[in-house]
Design a protein around this motif. Structure first.
Motif, PDB file in Angstrom:
ATOM      1  N   PHE A   1     -46.437 -21.312 -11.219  1.00  0.00           N
ATOM      2  CA  PHE A   1     -47.574 -22.213 -11.078  1.00  0.00           C
ATOM      3  C   PHE A   1     -48.145 -22.124  -9.672  1.00  0.00           C
ATOM      4  CE2 PHE A   1     -46.117 -23.675 -15.055  1.00  0.00           C
ATOM      5  CZ  PHE A   1     -47.248 -24.193 -15.681  1.00  0.00           C
TER       6      PHE A   1
ATOM      7  N   ASN B   1     -50.136 -24.058  -6.800  1.00  0.00           N
ATOM      8  CA  ASN B   1     -50.523 -25.355  -6.260  1.00  0.00           C
ATOM      9  C   ASN B   1     -51.431 -25.079  -5.064  1.00  0.00           C
ATOM     10  OD1 ASN B   1     -50.745 -27.779  -4.894  1.00  0.00           O
ATOM     11  ND2 ASN B   1     -48.597 -28.330  -5.170  1.00  0.00           N
TER      12      ASN B   1
ATOM     13  N   SER C   1     -50.157 -19.903 -13.837  1.00  0.00           N
ATOM     14  CA  SER C   1     -51.173 -20.898 -14.165  1.00  0.00           C
ATOM     15  C   SER C   1     -51.483 -21.740 -12.934  1.00  0.00           C
ATOM     16  CB  SER C   1     -50.677 -21.817 -15.284  1.00  0.00           C
ATOM     17  OG  SER C   1     -51.621 -22.837 -15.546  1.00  0.00           O
ATOM     18  N   SER C   2     -52.731 -22.171 -12.860  1.00  0.00           N
ATOM     19  CA  SER C   2     -53.101 -23.101 -11.793  1.00  0.00           C
ATOM     20  C   SER C   2     -53.317 -24.507 -12.338  1.00  0.00           C
ATOM     21  CB  SER C   2     -54.381 -22.618 -11.089  1.00  0.00           C
ATOM     22  OG  SER C   2     -55.440 -22.519 -12.024  1.00  0.00           O
ATOM     23  N   GLY C   3     -53.022 -24.687 -13.622  1.00  0.00           N
ATOM     24  CA  GLY C   3     -53.197 -25.991 -14.241  1.00  0.00           C
ATOM     25  C   GLY C   3     -51.918 -26.804 -14.265  1.00  0.00           C
ATOM     26  N   LEU C   4     -51.908 -27.810 -15.108  1.00  0.00           N
ATOM     27  CA  LEU C   4     -50.736 -28.657 -15.288  1.00  0.00           C
ATOM     28  C   LEU C   4     -49.775 -28.014 -16.288  1.00  0.00           C
ATOM     29  CD1 LEU C   4     -52.424 -32.180 -15.658  1.00  0.00           C
ATOM     30  CD2 LEU C   4     -51.260 -31.253 -13.635  1.00  0.00           C
TER      31      LEU C   4
ATOM     32  N   ASP D   1     -50.535 -29.038 -19.865  1.00  0.00           N
ATOM     33  CA  ASP D   1     -51.711 -28.369 -20.433  1.00  0.00           C
ATOM     34  C   ASP D   1     -51.353 -26.947 -20.860  1.00  0.00           C
ATOM     35  OD1 ASP D   1     -53.256 -30.637 -20.025  1.00  0.00           O
ATOM     36  OD2 ASP D   1     -54.063 -29.919 -18.116  1.00  0.00           O
ATOM     37  N   TYR D   2     -50.585 -26.260 -20.033  1.00  0.00           N
ATOM     38  CA  TYR D   2     -50.143 -24.902 -20.373  1.00  0.00           C
ATOM     39  C   TYR D   2     -49.308 -24.937 -21.653  1.00  0.00           C
ATOM     40  CZ  TYR D   2     -48.403 -20.161 -19.812  1.00  0.00           C
ATOM     41  OH  TYR D   2     -48.110 -18.837 -20.012  1.00  0.00           O
TER      42      TYR D   2
ATOM     43  N   ARG E   1     -49.396 -27.127 -24.104  1.00  0.00           N
ATOM     44  CA  ARG E   1     -50.258 -27.431 -25.243  1.00  0.00           C
ATOM     45  C   ARG E   1     -51.023 -26.173 -25.669  1.00  0.00           C
ATOM     46  NH1 ARG E   1     -52.838 -31.236 -22.865  1.00  0.00           N
ATOM     47  NH2 ARG E   1     -51.250 -32.788 -23.263  1.00  0.00           N
ATOM     48  N   GLU E   2     -51.544 -25.423 -24.695  1.00  0.00           N
ATOM     49  CA  GLU E   2     -52.324 -24.211 -24.982  1.00  0.00           C
ATOM     50  C   GLU E   2     -51.484 -23.101 -25.607  1.00  0.00           C
ATOM     51  OE1 GLU E   2     -54.026 -23.148 -21.202  1.00  0.00           O
ATOM     52  OE2 GLU E   2     -55.134 -25.040 -21.074  1.00  0.00           O
TER      53      GLU E   2
ATOM     54  N   ASN F   1     -44.229 -36.024 -17.335  1.00  0.00           N
ATOM     55  CA  ASN F   1     -44.593 -35.069 -18.389  1.00  0.00           C
ATOM     56  C   ASN F   1     -44.439 -35.671 -19.778  1.00  0.00           C
ATOM     57  OD1 ASN F   1     -45.360 -32.878 -16.737  1.00  0.00           O
ATOM     58  ND2 ASN F   1     -43.222 -32.307 -16.451  1.00  0.00           N
TER      59      ASN F   1
END
Length: 167
Positions: free
Chosen positions: A45, A47, A78-81, A84-85, A87-88, A114
């Motif tokens: 990830f 940040n 990923s640069s997201g949460l 979210d990763y 779920r995707e 989470n």
């Protein structure tokens, strides 16, 4: 003698981290998850508030080298949460390693967040004793001081770092 091969749980799990760099502690966590679960995502990830020694490409490359031993480990970034990763990508559960009480307290708070915001459970796995003192922070300090990292970095990671940097 009867074959006692353990059935893998039919779940996809994620092992999120910065992996700056990935250590032998990470390797053993990934190995254990790969033995226990159908699919394992090792995700570096990003940040934006954190400074990294290694680029995202380097961190992912090192993770890919470590994961070559396992046919059910997928490496990404990923640069997201994390939620979210998950779920995707249809991931069921989070796996996090803990080395001590401070790790456990921090990861328990993350796990609570989470679950509250994504409905995802986190399994906290105790580090094996021989890896309890290893962290990416310690590995970076050893690398900066040109110290011996052969017992804290996977051989493929160490070879990669030596090929890319002056250490």
């Amino acid at each position: 003698m009867e074959n006692l091969k353990k059935e893998k749980k039919d779940l996809a799990v994620i092992i999120p981290g910065s992996y700056d760099p990935p250590t032998m502690g990470h390797y053993h966590l990934i190995k254990r998850a790969a033995e226990e679960y159908r699919e394992v995502y090792a995700v570096a990830f990003i940040n934006p508030e954190k400074e990294y020694l290694f680029t995202t490409t380097e961190r992912v490359s090192m993770l890919m080298l470590m994961a070559e031993d396992f046919d059910n480990v997928l490496v990404s970034f990923s640069s997201g949460l994390v939620i979210d990763y998950m779920r995707e990508h249809g991931i069921d559960k989070i796996i996090k390693g803990v080395r001590n009480d401070a790790d456990r307290a921090y990861e328990a708070k993350q796990a609570e967040w989470n679950f509250k915001h994504g409905g995802y459970e986190t399994e906290l796995w105790e580090s094996e004793a021989e890896y309890a003192g290893i962290s990416s922070t310690f590995a970076r300090a050893q690398l900066s001081a040109a110290g011996d990292t052969s017992d804290i970095l996977h051989p493929s990671v160490l070879k990669y770092i030596k090929s890319k940097r002056q250490i």
